[in-house]
Design a protein around this motif. Structure first.
Motif, short mmCIF file in Angstrom:
data_model
loop_
_atom_site.label_atom_id
_atom_site.label_comp_id
_atom_site.label_asym_id
_atom_site.label_seq_id
_atom_site.Cartn_x
_atom_site.Cartn_y
_atom_site.Cartn_z
N SER A 159 0.84 -1.19 0.00
CA SER A 159 0.00 0.00 0.00
C SER A 159 0.87 1.24 0.00
CB SER A 159 -0.92 0.01 1.22
OG SER A 159 -1.64 1.21 1.27
N GLY A 160 1.15 1.76 -1.19
CA GLY A 160 2.04 2.90 -1.30
C GLY A 160 1.52 4.13 -0.62
N ILE A 161 0.19 4.28 -0.60
CA ILE A 161 -0.38 5.48 0.01
C ILE A 161 -0.09 5.51 1.50
CG2 ILE A 161 -2.52 6.69 0.53
CD1 ILE A 161 -3.65 5.72 -2.11
N GLN A 162 -0.40 4.42 2.19
CA GLN A 162 -0.19 4.43 3.64
C GLN A 162 1.29 4.42 3.97
OE1 GLN A 162 -1.36 1.07 6.13
NE2 GLN A 162 -2.32 2.50 7.54
N CYS A 163 2.06 3.71 3.20
CA CYS A 163 3.50 3.62 3.48
C CYS A 163 4.14 5.00 3.44
CB CYS A 163 4.17 2.73 2.44
SG CYS A 163 5.94 2.56 2.66
N LEU A 180 11.35 -4.04 15.67
CA LEU A 180 10.65 -3.73 14.42
C LEU A 180 9.54 -2.75 14.73
CD1 LEU A 180 10.18 -7.35 12.95
CD2 LEU A 180 12.25 -5.92 12.97
N LEU A 181 9.50 -1.65 13.99
CA LEU A 181 8.47 -0.65 14.20
C LEU A 181 7.65 -0.52 12.92
CD1 LEU A 181 11.44 0.54 15.45
CD2 LEU A 181 9.75 1.85 16.73
N HIS A 182 6.34 -0.78 13.03
CA HIS A 182 5.42 -0.83 11.89
C HIS A 182 6.11 -1.42 10.66
CE1 HIS A 182 7.30 3.19 11.30
NE2 HIS A 182 6.86 3.45 12.51
N PRO A 183 6.44 -2.73 10.74
CA PRO A 183 7.24 -3.35 9.69
C PRO A 183 6.52 -3.48 8.35
CG PRO A 183 6.46 -5.00 11.24
CD PRO A 183 6.11 -3.66 11.82
N SER A 184 7.34 -3.50 7.29
CA SER A 184 6.86 -3.81 5.94
C SER A 184 7.60 -5.06 5.46
CB SER A 184 7.15 -2.66 4.98
OG SER A 184 6.51 -1.48 5.38
N LEU A 197 -0.02 -2.70 5.98
CA LEU A 197 1.21 -3.42 5.64
C LEU A 197 1.50 -4.53 6.65
CD1 LEU A 197 3.20 -0.25 4.62
CD2 LEU A 197 2.34 -2.01 3.10
N SER A 198 1.33 -4.22 7.92
CA SER A 198 1.40 -5.24 8.98
C SER A 198 0.20 -5.02 9.89
CB SER A 198 2.71 -5.13 9.77
OG SER A 198 3.79 -5.59 9.01
N PRO A 199 -0.97 -5.50 9.47
CA PRO A 199 -2.19 -5.27 10.25
C PRO A 199 -2.12 -5.98 11.60
CG PRO A 199 -2.60 -6.81 8.47
CD PRO A 199 -1.23 -6.26 8.24
N PRO A 200 -2.93 -5.55 12.56
CA PRO A 200 -2.91 -6.18 13.89
C PRO A 200 -3.06 -7.69 13.85
CG PRO A 200 -4.22 -4.17 13.95
CD PRO A 200 -3.87 -4.40 12.50
N GLU A 201 -3.84 -8.19 12.91
CA GLU A 201 -4.03 -9.64 12.82
C GLU A 201 -2.70 -10.34 12.54
OE1 GLU A 201 -7.56 -7.36 12.14
OE2 GLU A 201 -5.70 -7.40 10.96
N HIS A 251 0.38 3.28 10.33
CA HIS A 251 1.70 2.87 9.86
C HIS A 251 2.62 4.10 9.71
CE1 HIS A 251 4.54 0.35 7.58
NE2 HIS A 251 4.73 1.42 6.85
N GLY A 252 3.81 3.99 10.24
CA GLY A 252 4.78 5.08 10.13
C GLY A 252 4.76 6.07 11.28
N TRP A 253 3.91 5.81 12.30
CA TRP A 253 3.69 6.84 13.32
C TRP A 253 4.93 7.17 14.14
CZ3 TRP A 253 3.47 1.97 15.30
CH2 TRP A 253 3.80 1.81 16.65
N THR A 254 5.90 6.28 14.24
CA THR A 254 7.04 6.53 15.12
C THR A 254 8.07 7.47 14.52
OG1 THR A 254 8.35 4.65 14.33
CG2 THR A 254 6.80 4.24 16.14
N VAL A 255 8.04 7.64 13.19
CA VAL A 255 9.03 8.53 12.55
C VAL A 255 8.41 9.61 11.67
CG1 VAL A 255 11.07 7.04 12.51
CG2 VAL A 255 9.32 6.74 10.77
#
Length: 241
Positions: free
Chosen positions: A2-6, A147-151, A175-179, A206-210
């Motif tokens: 998902s390029g948009i969310q990434c 690993l932080l919000h991994p892809s 990209l790495s959903p809770p499931e 996704h990406g919230w830490t950076v």
């Protein structure tokens, strides 16, 4: 992918951000922060925006303040993803910057860090960089991983991990959903020989830490909590033997 969310909230890149400096380590340009006399090291593997992202360098500075020799290598060789370049969408950029090449480069950096006297190395990876760090954790290259919000990380990868590993996931993540993160947790709980910590942060993407915005207090608070978890994990596992 998902390029948009990434690629939400792209950072304003700056080679002069942070309290550290840039030098060459293992053949790569690296942002370096922290006491040169420390024998405990931390490598931070960036997302697709690369090692000049100011918030990423702030995390390195936090690790430095905690006593670690922090290194952020330019694993994408001066070619960060540009979301405004319509002729080079993310899938095309990814083909030029495979995580397998990032892994090979990261190995060289960790080896160079050890040649400087670092006896224990932890590595944290963000999005794209999380896959790089997972590969490091499947070998003897590092003592601990975060690993932080991994892809790109798969359940098969997690089964192969050998180093103590923490996974910080987001509630809103395609990209790495809770499931999937919960499956990672279950796999790690079944590995009695690997210490693990898995946490899903509510209400964040996704990406919230950076890629949090500096004027968003709630986002900053959540990012700070993740950074503290990262540092606590390294404080536990990146130690003098």
């Amino acid at each position: 992918m998902s390029g948009i969310q990434c690629c939400e909230n792209p950072p304003a890149l700056s080679s002069i951000s942070g309290t550290g400096h840039v030098e060459e380590i293992g053949g790569l340009k690296c942002y370096v922060s922290g006491p040169s006399e420390s024998n405990l090291g931390v490598l931070l593997a960036s997302d697709v925006y690369g090692y000049e992202a100011p918030n990423l360098r702030k995390i390195a500075d936090k690790a430095a303040a905690a006593g670690f020799y922090a290194v952020v290598p330019d694993l994408i060789h001066g070619d960060p993803y540009n979301p405004n370049n319509a002729e080079r969408p993310l899938p095309v950029w990814i083909k030029d910057h495979g995580t397998d090449k990032g892994f090979e480069d990261a190995k060289l950096v960790t080896e160079a860090m050890r040649s400087k006297g670092i006896v224990s190395v932890g590595a944290a990876g963000f999005c794209w960089g999380a896959k790089v760090v997972t590969e490091l954790a499947k070998s003897a290259y590092i003592e601990a991983a975060v690993l932080l919000h991994p892809s790109f990380v798969t359940l098969e990868d997690i089964h192969a991990v050998k180093a103590p590993i923490a996974i910080l996931g987001a509630e809103i993540d395609k990209l790495s959903p809770p499931e999937l993160v919960k499956q990672f947790d279950e796999a790690l709980q079944a590995k009695s020989d690997v210490d693990a910590f898995v946490k899903i942060f509510p209400g964040v993407s996704h990406g919230w830490t950076v890629r949090y915005k500096e004027d968003n207090e709630a986002a900053i608070k959540c990012a700070d909590e993740a950074h503290k978890d990262l540092l606590n994990w390294f404080a536990k596992h990146v130690v003098n033997e």
